[in-house]
Each structure stands twice: as structure tokens, then as C-alpha cells.
Design a protein around this motif. Structure first.
Motif, PDB file in Angstrom:
ATOM      1  N   SER A 413     -29.048 -37.219  10.227  1.00 48.93           N
ATOM      2  CA  SER A 413     -28.614 -35.986  10.885  1.00 48.93           C
ATOM      3  C   SER A 413     -29.806 -35.261  11.515  1.00 48.93           C
ATOM      4  O   SER A 413     -29.708 -34.725  12.630  1.00 48.93           O
ATOM      5  CB  SER A 413     -27.914 -35.064   9.880  1.00 48.93           C
ATOM      6  OG  SER A 413     -26.732 -35.662   9.380  1.00 48.93           O
ATOM      7  N   GLU A 416     -30.869 -37.185  14.660  1.00 48.10           N
ATOM      8  CA  GLU A 416     -29.922 -36.930  15.758  1.00 48.10           C
ATOM      9  C   GLU A 416     -30.181 -35.564  16.391  1.00 48.10           C
ATOM     10  O   GLU A 416     -30.072 -35.398  17.605  1.00 48.10           O
ATOM     11  CB  GLU A 416     -28.488 -37.008  15.233  1.00 48.10           C
ATOM     12  CG  GLU A 416     -28.058 -38.433  14.855  1.00 48.10           C
ATOM     13  CD  GLU A 416     -26.692 -38.468  14.208  1.00 48.10           C
ATOM     14  OE1 GLU A 416     -26.177 -37.375  13.850  1.00 48.10           O
ATOM     15  OE2 GLU A 416     -26.135 -39.569  14.037  1.00 48.10           O
ATOM     16  N   THR A 419     -33.214 -35.864  18.703  1.00 42.95           N
ATOM     17  CA  THR A 419     -33.170 -36.875  19.763  1.00 42.95           C
ATOM     18  C   THR A 419     -33.343 -36.275  21.149  1.00 42.95           C
ATOM     19  O   THR A 419     -34.072 -36.826  21.989  1.00 42.95           O
ATOM     20  CB  THR A 419     -31.835 -37.652  19.702  1.00 42.95           C
ATOM     21  OG1 THR A 419     -31.766 -38.321  18.436  1.00 42.95           O
ATOM     22  CG2 THR A 419     -31.765 -38.684  20.822  1.00 42.95           C
TER      23      THR A 419
END
Length: 467
Positions: A413, A416, A419
Motif C-alpha cells: 500500500s 502504491e 508510485t
């Protein structure tokens, strides 16, 4: 667990064997030996002895004597090696427990005393339990890694690496007014977290789906109206799912633990899958097919169900008898198992065998209505479901694996979230720090929690703060 008294228990599994071991530990160990009229020196060693217990006949045995604190439990202790006769062993233990201060040991009592005496760490005690419960060579290796301390060292290294990254993130949050404190760039943090995720993945082992149970997974599959749900309920011994003569009643994957104690085996997870039909056009049915395929890819054993009845209830045994086993089974499997790994074990089950007749296409015929051959099916499941155990490719025992998987989820998580961030900046640092703290808490369930003060200590060790 109460301590201070003396405990006694059989330390070897019952069954066919030539010898059995009875273990005694506590301050009344010497009294227990005297009760059996066993005369051995009060020193550490192995001694041949004869116990006078049952009438005029002496019972030969080997006595292993341990003196506190040089024993597994840290107490005075003894182990009696004698012929493996259940009646004899139970009578002897009853005789010992008739003494004041001597009682039967409960589960884990000897290892609990070893832990309290400082002979075992908590992780090592957990390794002992895992070794006892091991069902395969791989799970035995995982338990040995806990006992040797290797698993703990790895988790501590992961926690240390994560705590350092968290400290760098929190430094940018809490000490932004300090000119020497610069928040860790998002690209550097992302690289560090990806490296840590790779280490966790190697320890967890292959993940085929989101399935998280460590029990073997057995899947009931076949065409619509093949009697899968009726068989599912019959094996569980209760009405867990709705069953009707209408094809396609089951549209979701239902999973329940299946008791295999009748086969002297631990439980497995039994999955009732929607009927597999490659020609379906309904959107809901197509989604159900995708869920079913995902479970099939994770299954340790597939039960391919084929009915001996047509949809109108008429018997098709004679029809099946005219087909060749090779052509019929290969056509069915080509349709149902096109994307499933071929090494997964499979049993062909003929359902609705109301006339109690075997099928030429099946490994076993059953009737869920009256229970015919259901116990035989349970024994078949016990014999085949534990063969692949791909979960055993993990390097971790089940509890450690669960917390490591949870830690990985929070790390993913965080990655992400990073990113789409600029490489030189760290945005939403509080949110990312929250993910890292959650991951660290789960690793801490294995290693021991890392307190907030320790995180602050890392900040001060890494930066010149408050000069």
C-alpha cells in the motif's frame, strides 16, 4: 499453567511401537521413582532399572536421570523408557499420580516450564509446537528455522530495515524546522520498500491467489447440476448451501473446514464451486466462473464430480458404461481444467449413485442422500489432499507467515502511494508513515514490538537534531 508441583505424562505418541517414554519433572521426581521402587543414583545419567509395580513381577526399563538445573525444564526430572503397552503405561502413570504433589501434565506443560526457567525463548517454544504439528518435510524445516533462531534473526533484520525507513519518513514530519533534517526522497523510500517486499515474498513462498488459509484446499468441481452442493452438505454433515434440482443454483465459492478425524487426518478446507460451463454468457455467471478458476489454481486436490443421472432424474449408468474412460474423461478435463496446473491431484467422483453401482468413469461412486461411500471419500481426501501442500513452500510457520503476509500488504500500500510521486519529494508522508507503522507492528508480533522511543532514537542517530 500451575508450577511448583511435579508433572508426569507419556512423551511418545500412542500406536504400534516397541518402546514408549514417560517423562517426569518437578521437585517430587525422586519420590515418584521411589514409589515405583526404582533405585538409581542421585546423579545425571542413564541407568538400567526394574520397577516393582504390579505384583511380584518386575518391569525392566531404562531410566534417564536429570538433575536441576541441567534439564530441559530446569527442574529435577526423569524419563522412563519401557515396553509400549498402553494398559501398562496408563497403570504406571496412574500409580505416579496417586502421590501427593504429582499430577498429569497438560498440553505444553514441559515446554512451558522450560520457557519459565529460561531454557527456551518464546520463539523456541513456538518452534517446538510447530515441529510437533508439522505435517510435511517443508513445514518441519520451517519449525527447525524457528528453533535454531534463524527465522527470528531474519524477522529482526526486516524490522530493523523497516524501522530505519520509518524513522527517515517521520524525521521529515516531526523535525522539518531543523535545517539539517531532510525528508527521505520518495524514489529512495520506494526502492527500499520494494527490496524489503522481495525479501518477504521469498520467505512467504508462492502466492497463487488471495487465499490465506494454511489448510489444504479441496475443490468440488464439475458441470452444473452434478450434485456438488448436495455432496458438500453431506460431507460437512449440515445444510450449509442451498440445493435444488435447478442447474446453476450455486453462483459463489463457498468454503468450509472439513473434519477428517475419521481418517486420522487434520481438517482441510472444502470448496463448493459453481458449475463450470464455458458456454455461459450471463455476466454474473462469468464472474462466478472466474472466481471458481482462481480457487482451482490454488487447490491441493480437485474432486471432479459427474452424475449418474440426467437432469430429469433418469439413470445414465448404462450410457456411461458404453463410453470409454479415456475419451470421456479427457473431454471433460479439457473443458474444465484448461488453465489449471496439471500437477494438482484429482479424483473423479460419481455422484447421485442411488443404486450403489460403481461407475466406469470414476475413482469412487458415492450417494450423498444415504451416505454411501462418504467415509471412503473422506479417507480418499485425507490420502491425497496433503500431497502437494504448496503452502509448505513457505519458509515460515503459520503464525509467522500470517503476520509477514499482513506486513507485506501494508508495504505494498505504501509503494502504491509512492508510485506517482515526484522522485525528489515525499508527499502524504503521514499516510505513508501510517502504512509503515502497521507493517512494523505485524513484524513486531514475531520479533517483539519496536517502541516509538526506539524510532525516535534512530532519528537522533541518523541526524544532527537540536544542535
Amino acid at each position: 499453567m500451575p508450577i511448583g508441583d511435579t508433572i508426569v505424562a507419556r512423551a511418545t505418541a500412542p500406536g504400534q511401537a516397541r518402546r514408549t517414554l514417560i517423562r517426569i519433572s518437578g521437585p517430587h521426581t525422586e519420590d515418584a521413582l521411589n514409589c515405583l521402587k526404582i533405585d538409581t543414583p542421585r546423579r545425571r545419567g542413564a541407568f538400567k532399572a526394574r520397577a516393582s509395580v504390579f505384583g511380584p513381577h518386575d518391569l525392566p526399563m531404562l531410566v534417564l536421570r536429570f538433575m536441576a538445573p541441567a534439564s530441559y525444564t530446569g527442574e529435577d526430572a526423569a524419563e522412563l523408557l519401557l515396553p509400549a503397552n498402553d494398559t501398562l503405561v496408563n497403570l504406571l502413570i496412574d500409580r505416579l499420580c496417586s502421590l501427593d504433589g504429582v499430577r498429569r501434565a497438560e498440553a505444553g506443560a514441559f515446554s512451558s516450564r522450560a520457557y519459565l526457567a529460561g531454557k527456551l525463548s518464546l520463539a523456541q517454544a513456538e518452534g517446538v509446537a510447530a515441529k510437533i504439528a508439522a505435517e510435511s518435510a517443508s513445514s518441519l524445516r520451517a519449525a527447525d528455522r524457528v528453533l535454531s533462531g534463524q527465522a527470528g534473526d531474519e524477522h529482526r533484520a526486516w524490522a530493523d530495515q523497516l524501522a530505519t525507513l520509518l524513522a527517515l519518513v517521520e524525521a521529515g514530519i516531526d523535525f522539518t524546522d531543523q535545517e539539517d533534517v531532510v525528508s527521505i526522497p520518495s524514489d529512495r523510500l520506494r526502492d527500499g520498500l520494494c527490496e524489503l517486499i522481495d525479501l518477504l515474498d521469498a520467505a512467504i513462498g508462492p502466492v497463487h491467489t488471495s487465499w490465506s488459509s494454511d489448510r489444504p484446499l479441496v475443490a468440488l468441481v464439475g458441470p452444473p447440476n452434478a450434485g456438488k452442493s448436495t455432496l458438500f452438505n453431506a460431507l460437512l454433515g449440515r445444510d450449509r448451501v442451498v440445493t435444488t434440482p435447478v442447474a446453476g443454483t450455486t453462483r459463489d465459492v463457498i468454503v468450509e473446514p472439513l473434519d477428517l478425524s475419521i481418517a486420522n487426518a487434520p481438517p482441510v478446507d472444502l470448496a463448493d464451486l459453481p458449475g463450470l460451463d464455458e458456454h455461459t454468457t450471463d455476466v454474473v455467471d462469468q464472474d462466478a466462473q472466474r472466481h471458481a478458476t482462481a480457487i482451482l489454481e490454488r487447490a491441493d486436490l480437485i474432486l471432479l464430480c459427474q452424475s449418474t443421472q440426467h437432469q430429469d432424474g433418469t439413470d445414465r449408468t448404462a450410457e456411461l458404461s458404453q463410453e470409454t474412460t479415456e475419451s470421456a474423461s479427457s473431454a471433460s478435463e479439457a473443458t474444465v481444467f484448461a488453465d489449471v496446473p496439471t500437477h494438482i491431484a484429482m479424483l473423479r467422483i460419481c455422484t447421485k449413485a442411488d443404486r450403489h453401482l460403481p461407475s466406469p468413469l470414476a475413482d469412487l461412486s458415492v450417494c450423498a442422500r444415504d451416505g454411501w461411500h462418504l467415509n471412503a471419500l473422506r479417507r480418499h481426501i485425507a490420502a491425497h489432499a496433503f500431497g502437494s501442500r504448496r503452502a509448505d513452500e513457505s519458509m515460515l510457520i503459520p503464525r509467522h507467515k500470517a503476520h509477514t503476509r499482513s506486513a507485506r500488504t501494508f508495504l505494498v500500500s505504501a509503494v502504491e502511494e509512492l508510485t506517482n510521486q515526484p522522485d525528489a519529494e515525499l508527499l502524504d508522508a503521514e499516510l505513508i508513515a501510517g502504512f509503515l507503522r502497521e507493517a512494523l507492528d505485524h513484524l513486531g508480533e514475531v520479533t517483539g514490538h519496536i517502541a516509538p522511543d526506539a524510532i525516535i532514537g534512530r532519528i537522533f542517530a541518523s541526524f544532527c537534531v537540536g544542535k
